[in-house]
Design a protein around this motif. Sequence first.
Motif, PDB file in Angstrom:
ATOM      1  N   ALA A   1       6.032  -3.129  10.406  1.00 29.17           N
ATOM      2  CA  ALA A   1       5.706  -4.557  10.426  1.00 29.17           C
ATOM      3  C   ALA A   1       5.854  -5.106  11.840  1.00 29.17           C
ATOM      4  N   PHE A   2       6.936  -4.713  12.518  1.00 30.64           N
ATOM      5  CA  PHE A   2       7.179  -5.233  13.868  1.00 30.64           C
ATOM      6  C   PHE A   2       6.149  -4.664  14.845  1.00 30.64           C
ATOM      7  N   LEU A   3       5.841  -3.388  14.685  1.00 31.36           N
ATOM      8  CA  LEU A   3       4.830  -2.781  15.562  1.00 31.36           C
ATOM      9  C   LEU A   3       3.471  -3.432  15.336  1.00 31.36           C
ATOM     10  N   ALA A   4       3.226  -3.845  14.101  1.00 30.89           N
ATOM     11  CA  ALA A   4       1.954  -4.513  13.794  1.00 30.89           C
ATOM     12  C   ALA A   4       1.822  -5.814  14.582  1.00 30.89           C
TER      13      ALA A   4
ATOM     14  N   ALA B   1      -2.106   2.850  14.193  1.00 26.11           N
ATOM     15  CA  ALA B   1      -2.211   1.923  15.330  1.00 26.11           C
ATOM     16  C   ALA B   1      -3.337   2.370  16.258  1.00 26.11           C
ATOM     17  N   GLU B   2      -3.452   3.671  16.461  1.00 33.14           N
ATOM     18  CA  GLU B   2      -4.538   4.163  17.320  1.00 33.14           C
ATOM     19  C   GLU B   2      -5.890   3.846  16.706  1.00 33.14           C
TER      20      GLU B   2
ATOM     21  N   THR C   1       0.590   0.163   3.263  1.00 33.78           N
ATOM     22  CA  THR C   1      -0.649  -0.560   2.987  1.00 33.78           C
ATOM     23  C   THR C   1      -0.582  -2.079   3.193  1.00 33.78           C
ATOM     24  N   PRO C   2       0.442  -2.784   2.682  1.00 29.45           N
ATOM     25  CA  PRO C   2       0.388  -4.241   2.845  1.00 29.45           C
ATOM     26  C   PRO C   2       0.271  -4.676   4.315  1.00 29.45           C
ATOM     27  N   VAL C   3       1.052  -4.055   5.193  1.00 26.59           N
ATOM     28  CA  VAL C   3       0.989  -4.418   6.610  1.00 26.59           C
ATOM     29  C   VAL C   3      -0.356  -3.993   7.215  1.00 26.59           C
ATOM     30  N   VAL C   4      -0.862  -2.846   6.810  1.00 32.13           N
ATOM     31  CA  VAL C   4      -2.160  -2.393   7.324  1.00 32.13           C
ATOM     32  C   VAL C   4      -3.266  -3.332   6.827  1.00 32.13           C
TER      33      VAL C   4
ATOM     34  N   HIS D   1     -11.808  -0.174   5.532  1.00 35.72           N
ATOM     35  CA  HIS D   1     -11.667   0.473   4.215  1.00 35.72           C
ATOM     36  C   HIS D   1     -10.292   1.129   4.138  1.00 35.72           C
ATOM     37  N   LEU D   2      -9.530   0.768   3.109  1.00 39.71           N
ATOM     38  CA  LEU D   2      -8.225   1.401   2.860  1.00 39.71           C
ATOM     39  C   LEU D   2      -8.346   2.142   1.545  1.00 39.71           C
ATOM     40  N   ARG D   3      -8.218   3.468   1.606  1.00 39.75           N
ATOM     41  CA  ARG D   3      -8.530   4.308   0.439  1.00 39.75           C
ATOM     42  C   ARG D   3      -7.300   5.054  -0.075  1.00 39.75           C
TER      43      ARG D   3
END
Length: 425
Positions: free
Chosen positions: A245-248, A277-278, A313-316, A328-330
């Motif tokens: 979360a912090f890195l986000a 992140a990449e 997933t929630p943070v992404v 797209h998150l699969r």
Amino acid sequence: MGDWRPPRAPEALDAVVTVPGSKSLTNRYLVLAALADSESIIRGWLRSRDTELMVGALRSLGAEITESGDDLHVTPIDFTAGGEPVAIDCGLAGTVMRFVPPIAAATGREVVIDGDEQARARPMDVTIDSLTRLGASITAVDDSLPLTIHAGSELRGGHLEIAAGTSSQFVSGLLLAAAAMPLGLDLSNRGDSVPSRAHIDMTLEVLADAGVDVTEPEPEHWIVEPGLPRGLDVVVEPDLSNAAAFLAAALATGGTVTVPGWPAHTTQAGDDFRRIAEAFGAEVDLDRRGLRILGPQRLSPVDLDLSAVGELTPVVAALAALAPGTSHLRGIGHLRGHETDRLAALSAELGALGVEVDERPDALTITGARLRAGTWHTYHDHRMVMAGAVLALAAEDIVIEDVGTVAKTLPEFAGLWEAMLAAEA
Ligand SMILES: O=C(O)C1=C[C@@H](OP(=O)(O)O)[C@@H](O)[C@H](O)C1
Ligand SMILES: C=C(OP(=O)(O)O)C(=O)O
């Protein structure tokens, strides 16, 4: 704690955030220590609702657990001692729900296990069915919590085939307790493949480190030989999923966030945030000082299979909502059985802020948008709080409802978040 209005992004974020210990490692170490052949020390444990519930559960079953500074000292359960019936509260902790019943059954005591109202909606069928087939006597209504393990139960162990497509915790719970079964355990998954593979690898590694003979001769077939784990003396790694979360925040603001103490080797799912992140376009550096992420000027949309690391997933999803374009998150159908149905929750809450979300049975397609002001509901889900904080970096006025629910794994989240955003370069 009630509503929280997280700060917006500062001009230039350049922060160092030290995150407390891992929930998944703390609770695995506690379980192994309760089963071990001698005393254990768990150093730098995570103090949070889920881990305190685990401590409480194991104490009720006869483990002695004392605190000394940031360490826990554990004297294992005496499985010959018997005892009065006990009641165990799992809260909403998947690790407590799925890791404690095998140990409870091995004590031979009557144990009633229940949790929060939402815990009663989380899948428990595989745990209940497995323990019954291994020798325990269990009553549960609708294959879910609350359940009663009847006095005189025992776990013989042996061969067992399960269908663990809805949670890796069914497998981890059985493997963690297997060394205490007289026949050990020969366990195979016969259904859809097990999600959250990272967490299975964590289970295998902590078992092997404790001297348990565990192998995976072919994918999703595990053999654990009988023989108790050794007493532990371990240091808990920082919680890398909480760190995400912090890195986000670095990604959402084009700034820099460093998390010190990032392990060079780890089985934690959160380590995959480097790859994620990449994909969003960040620069990622890992060295002795920790993990440093420099966010891009403009986020790229992503196409990610998160099946092995679903808890990110929630943070992404929050980052995807801030990325111009369609992401797209699969591979995340199993998140419908997490703290809440996370696909439905993310879809509803992002939609209310003006983000277009296409919700499929096991995927989310999210098209980034300028966010509207609004209230972000959290559904008793700590990771919804974290996702909301990431979104609030980019929106005029977002209020997070029931921020206290984040105490499930990180009671100090709001304080750490505000301190991070105050650390402007
Ligand atoms: O074993 C563990 O510590 C966990 C396993 C995963 O569960 P699922 O396999 O149910 O996703 C993960 O999502 C959860 O946060 C922690
Ligand atoms: C799914 C999660 O928790 P639990 O251990 O309760 O399954 C999570 O922490 O994201």
